[in-house]
Design an enzyme around this catalytic site. Structure first.
Site, PDB file in Angstrom:
ATOM      1  N   LYS A 103       0.802  -1.225   0.000  1.00 48.45           N
ATOM      2  CA  LYS A 103       0.000   0.000   0.000  1.00 48.45           C
ATOM      3  C   LYS A 103       0.836   1.277   0.000  1.00 48.45           C
ATOM      4  O   LYS A 103       0.525   2.221  -0.713  1.00 48.45           O
ATOM      5  CB  LYS A 103      -0.950  -0.010   1.206  1.00 48.45           C
ATOM      6  CG  LYS A 103      -1.986  -1.120   1.135  1.00 48.45           C
ATOM      7  CD  LYS A 103      -2.895  -1.091   2.343  1.00 48.45           C
ATOM      8  CE  LYS A 103      -3.950  -2.220   2.259  1.00 48.45           C
ATOM      9  NZ  LYS A 103      -4.808  -2.256   3.463  1.00 48.45           N
TER      10      LYS A 103
ATOM     11  N   THR B 227       7.895 -10.517   0.399  1.00 45.10           N
ATOM     12  CA  THR B 227       6.463 -10.726   0.162  1.00 45.10           C
ATOM     13  C   THR B 227       6.252 -12.149  -0.351  1.00 45.10           C
ATOM     14  O   THR B 227       7.199 -12.913  -0.516  1.00 45.10           O
ATOM     15  CB  THR B 227       5.936  -9.740  -0.896  1.00 45.10           C
ATOM     16  OG1 THR B 227       6.422 -10.128  -2.188  1.00 45.10           O
ATOM     17  CG2 THR B 227       6.369  -8.317  -0.607  1.00 45.10           C
TER      18      THR B 227
ATOM     19  N   SER C 141      12.946 -13.886  -0.126  1.00 43.47           N
ATOM     20  CA  SER C 141      12.343 -15.014   0.585  1.00 43.47           C
ATOM     21  C   SER C 141      11.112 -15.479  -0.190  1.00 43.47           C
ATOM     22  O   SER C 141      10.609 -16.572   0.024  1.00 43.47           O
ATOM     23  CB  SER C 141      11.965 -14.616   2.014  1.00 43.47           C
ATOM     24  OG  SER C 141      10.983 -13.588   2.005  1.00 43.47           O
TER      25      SER C 141
ATOM     26  N   LYS D 199       9.171 -17.156  -2.989  1.00 38.86           N
ATOM     27  CA  LYS D 199       9.521 -18.315  -3.834  1.00 38.86           C
ATOM     28  C   LYS D 199       8.933 -18.220  -5.243  1.00 38.86           C
ATOM     29  O   LYS D 199       9.257 -19.036  -6.104  1.00 38.86           O
ATOM     30  CB  LYS D 199       8.999 -19.611  -3.195  1.00 38.86           C
ATOM     31  CG  LYS D 199       9.432 -19.857  -1.772  1.00 38.86           C
ATOM     32  CD  LYS D 199       8.826 -21.138  -1.245  1.00 38.86           C
ATOM     33  CE  LYS D 199       9.044 -21.300   0.248  1.00 38.86           C
ATOM     34  NZ  LYS D 199       8.251 -20.349   1.052  1.00 38.86           N
TER      35      LYS D 199
ATOM     36  N   GLY E   1       4.088 -18.302  13.613  1.00 40.33           N
ATOM     37  CA  GLY E   1       4.659 -17.752  12.386  1.00 40.33           C
ATOM     38  C   GLY E   1       5.336 -18.788  11.521  1.00 40.33           C
ATOM     39  O   GLY E   1       6.133 -18.452  10.637  1.00 40.33           O
TER      40      GLY E   1
ATOM     41  N   LYS F 195       9.268 -25.726  -3.074  1.00 40.39           N
ATOM     42  CA  LYS F 195      10.659 -25.924  -2.628  1.00 40.39           C
ATOM     43  C   LYS F 195      11.322 -27.071  -3.389  1.00 40.39           C
ATOM     44  O   LYS F 195      12.494 -26.994  -3.763  1.00 40.39           O
ATOM     45  CB  LYS F 195      10.681 -26.191  -1.126  1.00 40.39           C
ATOM     46  CG  LYS F 195      10.262 -24.988  -0.283  1.00 40.39           C
ATOM     47  CD  LYS F 195      10.173 -25.329   1.200  1.00 40.39           C
ATOM     48  CE  LYS F 195       9.755 -24.122   2.030  1.00 40.39           C
ATOM     49  NZ  LYS F 195       9.642 -24.442   3.467  1.00 40.39           N
TER      50      LYS F 195
END
Length: 820
Positions: A507, A555, A577, A579, A664, A682
């Site tokens: 945003k 993100t 991070s 993928k 998390g 992965k």
């Protein structure tokens, strides 16, 4: 005796004049001083413009600007000066303004401005400075002697660019017999010819005046006071981490000045060098700074490279097709004619081995130079003895200045490393005969980035800079910022400076090219009204010309991943991070690798598989060393490792999944974990690293969720639906226990490259047996590692370990930094 010269920025208002007076008060305690003054800031420019408007008979708006500046001075001085001194000052200034108006009226009548009149008009600002400083010093009780340079400094040559006859001037000044207690004042920029007519001393004329006065008064030092702390290794406006040079030799200072450094003119340094008078560059607004001293130093312990400079608005002429024997004769003819026309080549790049003669000249002399060449080479051109004259416009000269270059091969290596970073096309290269500089000619559009990269290569070999542009401030992103905040000072002690230049989510954004202060980034971000746009961010990055920019993607956005090629084309490393880029279509996957290779950039994604585990790097090292993957089996999801561990303890699937989400461990959408999509991604990344040309759809997935499971649910309803299959999973766990086995969610790459993601019953001898509570385990069966596999294991989920993995990748970009 010490000479102090103050430039226009040091005299831009009354407050600064009073700062100058404080400096004078400090200096006069130790020895007699002489003060040379420039015009107050902007006034000379207005005087030059007023001549143009007078010629065209337009209104003299610039004269109004000058009067307003002077009125402001007088108004502010009313608080400082006694009335008697103030009235005398007003009389002097009003008389000077009336004289100036008369001079401009003459110009208007003539509809032109002869050089002698021009010199008189443009030097009025220095006269104003002397009037004001004289009044201030008298109000403080100083005894003053004002030297009139028209009567004492003997100018030779052009009215607008005269040089000084030092011997004649020295004799004139000696006859003045100035009392030793007096402060000496002299306007800069002005001298007088043998007819005692005013002449101007050209560019940096006030500095030159100070140098000449230093020689005439046999001063111990000449100090040039300006608005910077001294001479820097590059223009601080271009190179943010430019370093202050504590000392320079005269020859280095002349070379820097001639090749673009805007501190002193070579004309200023020459008389100081001849009479061995040290010159000190100081900052009026930072008088305690050490400054830069210029004098004859022993070069034994002197740094080899002193600075990187540039000259813009350059045109390069190239004459080719000459025989080796002819080039020397032609060179003499050409430059003899150019000299006769008072044209000044800046850089000559003769190459007799290939019969080329290249030289550079200022843009404003291009047309005249071309006419000279056409006329002088008429016969050669007509008979096609030489190729047509080539003119290359919009170029710049970038130079490295220092000493002993012929002994330092690494200087050339670092120069070309600096150029290699942004694929700069070198139009020409030259070393001067004294071995004090190396110059290259490049296109003007490349000059800023080139200077930054060369400077980084030459001066930051032990000091590393990373400029971070972070997108994504969820669990991983915000944790990363906290880790960076804790480590910033520690890394600075290790000569690593990490600047967070932008922080964004989907945003909004905050941006600061100098670095965001991490102590209050969250509050700053909350208050930001700037919406996030990747295109706008890339424009800012391009316009600011960063040294080592790194884009960090924390993100899970597919849209951002699709822009990686564009991001890399802006010469930025990427640490992700996310993928999505590595598990997207093969076309994007290959394009990313192609552009990183093209620009020699890094795309680092260690956290894509094992969070903080060094999986990718180790696997790449195996493949690069000639090893080959035979089979792979692994627990690739920290969240599912945690969930299956809790299932063994009798905790239901829904509750275990909720616990993993709260810690998390899961993806933003826990369905990705339970469907096996995250593990499949992965596994695809590993398979592609092994050389298999696969798409995500090629991977067989045995989902934890039954086919009839409703996937179109919000989070709350998802967990209610998940409870319906708790019993089913409990039964599967009990069945495995009866066989002395446990259930694990495993990713498999088989010998033929076939990939599967499935729930497996694992026995005790399997290296994956003991893995639970968020751990990952990866077993590589390779040509080198068999029958016992290479096993990597450790925690593979959680914000802390993932952020630490991103942090580690970020530091790995430093191996790219030039000069390492």
């Amino acid at each position: 005796m010490r000479i102090l010269k103050f430039g226009g920025t040091s005299l831009s208002n009354v407050k600064k004049f009073l700062i100058v007076e404080e400096i004078i008060k400090d200096k006069i305690k130790h020895e007699q001083i002489s003060i040379v003054l420039s015009a107050p800031e902007k006034i000379t420019n207005y005087l030059v413009e007023s001549i143009k408007t007078a010629i065209t008979k337009k209104r003299l708006i610039q004269l109004n600007f000058i009067e307003n500046i002077i009125k402001k001075f007088l108004s502010e001085l009313e608080k400082t000066l006694p009335s008697k001194i103030l009235e005398k000052l007003k009389e002097e200034i009003n008389a000077e303004i009336l004289k100036l108006k008369d001079l401009l009226q003459t110009v208007s009548l003539l509809e032109k401005c002869p050089k002698n009149l021009n010199a008189t008009i443009i030097s009025r600002g220095e006269i104003f400075s002397i009037f004001i400083m004289n009044a201030i010093l008298k109000s403080k009780g100083y005894q003053i002697t004002i030297i009139n340079p028209i009567k004492t400094l003997i100018g030779i040559g052009d009215y607008l660019n005269a040089t000084i006859d030092i011997n004649l001037s020295k004799n004139k000044i000696k006859k003045l017999k100035i009392p030793k207690k007096n402060v000496i004042l002299m306007p800069g920029f002005i001298a007088g010819n043998k007819e005692k007519k005013l002449v101007a001393l050209g560019r940096n004329g006030s500095d030159y005046s100070a140098a000449i006065l230093s020689v005439c008064l046999e001063a111990r030092y000449c100090e040039i006071w300006t608005d910077v702390d001294g001479v820097f290794t590059a223009d601080p406006k271009i190179v943010k981490d430019a370093k202050l040079l504590n000392f320079l030799t005269y020859s280095e200072a002349m070379e820097l000045s001639y090749l673009g450094a805007k501190v002193l003119h070579p004309k200023t340094i020459s008389p100081l060098a001849k009479f061995n008078i040290p010159c000190l560059i100081k900052n009026t607004l930072n008088k305690n700074a050490s400054g830069t001293i210029i004098k004859n130093f022993s070069k034994e312990n002197s740094p080899t490279v002193k600075g990187v400079t540039s000259l813009d608005d350059i045109t390069m002429f190239s004459i080719s097709g000459l025989e080796k024997k002819e080039i020397h004769n032609l060179t003499g003819r050409i430059f003899s004619k150019i000299s006769q026309k008072e044209l000044s080549p800046i850089l000559i790049l003769q190459n007799s081995s290939n019969g080329n003669l290249d030289f550079c000249i200022s843009d404003n002399e291009t047309e005249k130079t071309f006419e000279v060449l056409k006329n002088e080479l008429f016969t050669e051109l007509k008979n096609k003895l030489i190729h047509p004259i080539k003119i290359i416009k919009n170029t710049s000269i970038v130079s490295i200045i220092g000493n002993k270059f012929q002994l330092k091969k690494n200087i050339y290596l670092n120069l070309f490393l600096g150029l290699q970073k942004n694929n700069v096309n070198i139009l020409a290269i030259s070393k001067n005969l004294s071995q004090n500089s190396i110059s290259i000619v490049i296109k003007k559009c490349d000059v800023i980035e080139t200077i930054q990269n060369i400077h980084s290569a030459l001066f930051n070999q032990n000091y590393k800079i990373i400029e971070v542009f972070l997108v994504g401030i969820g669990g991983v992103g915000s944790t990363l910022l906290n880790q960076l905040k804790k480590q910033q000072k520690i890394l600075q002690h290790k000569n690593i400076d990490i600047k967070i230049c932008s922080i964004s989510n989907s945003k909004k954004t905050i941006f600061n090219e100098k670095g965001i202060v991490l102590n209050n980034w969250m509050k700053e971000f909350e208050n930001s009204k700037n919406t996030f746009s990747l295109e706008d961010l890339l424009k800012k990055i391009k316009s600011n010309k960063f040294i080592n920019p790194v884009f960090i993607d924390c993100t899970s956005s597919e849209k951002i991943a699709e822009k990686y090629v564009d991001i890399l084309s802006h010469h930025m490393h990427i640490v992700a991070s996310n993928k999505k880029a590595n598990t997207s279509c093969n076309k994007l996957y290959r394009n990313i690798r192609l552009i990183t290779k093209k620009y020699d950039l890094k795309f680092l994604y260690e956290t894509n598989i094992g969070a903080g585990l060094p999986v990718i790097e180790n696997f790449q090292n195996l493949i690069n060393s000639g090893d080959k993957l035979i089979q792979f089996r692994g627990i690739l999801s920290g969240s599912l490792s945690f969930i299956f561990g809790k299932l063994e303890q009798g905790i239901s699937l829904s509750k275990a999944t909720m616990m993993a989400k709260e810690l998390g461990f899961t993806e933003p959408n826990p369905q990705d974990d339970l469907l096996g999509i995250d593990v499949a991604r992965k596994l695809l990344i590993l398979a592609r690293e092994a050389g298999y040309d696969l798409e995500l759809s090629d991977i067989e997935i045995d989902s934890l969720l039954p086919k009839e499971f409703n996937l179109n649910l919000n989070t709350k309803d998802f967990f209610l639906e998940l409870k319906k299959i708790d019993t089913q999973f409990l039964n599967r766990i009990l069945e495995a226990k009866k066989e002395n086995k446990i259930l694990r969610f495993v990713g498999i790459i088989e010998k033929n490259g076939k990939c599967k993601v499935k729930i497996e019953k694992i026995e005790k001898s399997d290296p994956l047996y003991s893995i639970k509570n968020g751990e990952n385990a990866l077993a590589f069966y390779t040509k080198y590692y068999q029958p016992n596999p290479l096993v990597l294991k450790g925690y593979g989920a959680g914000n802390n370990v993932t952020a630490a993995g991103v942090f580690s990748d970020l530091l790995r970009t430093l191996s790219y930094n030039l000069g390492t």
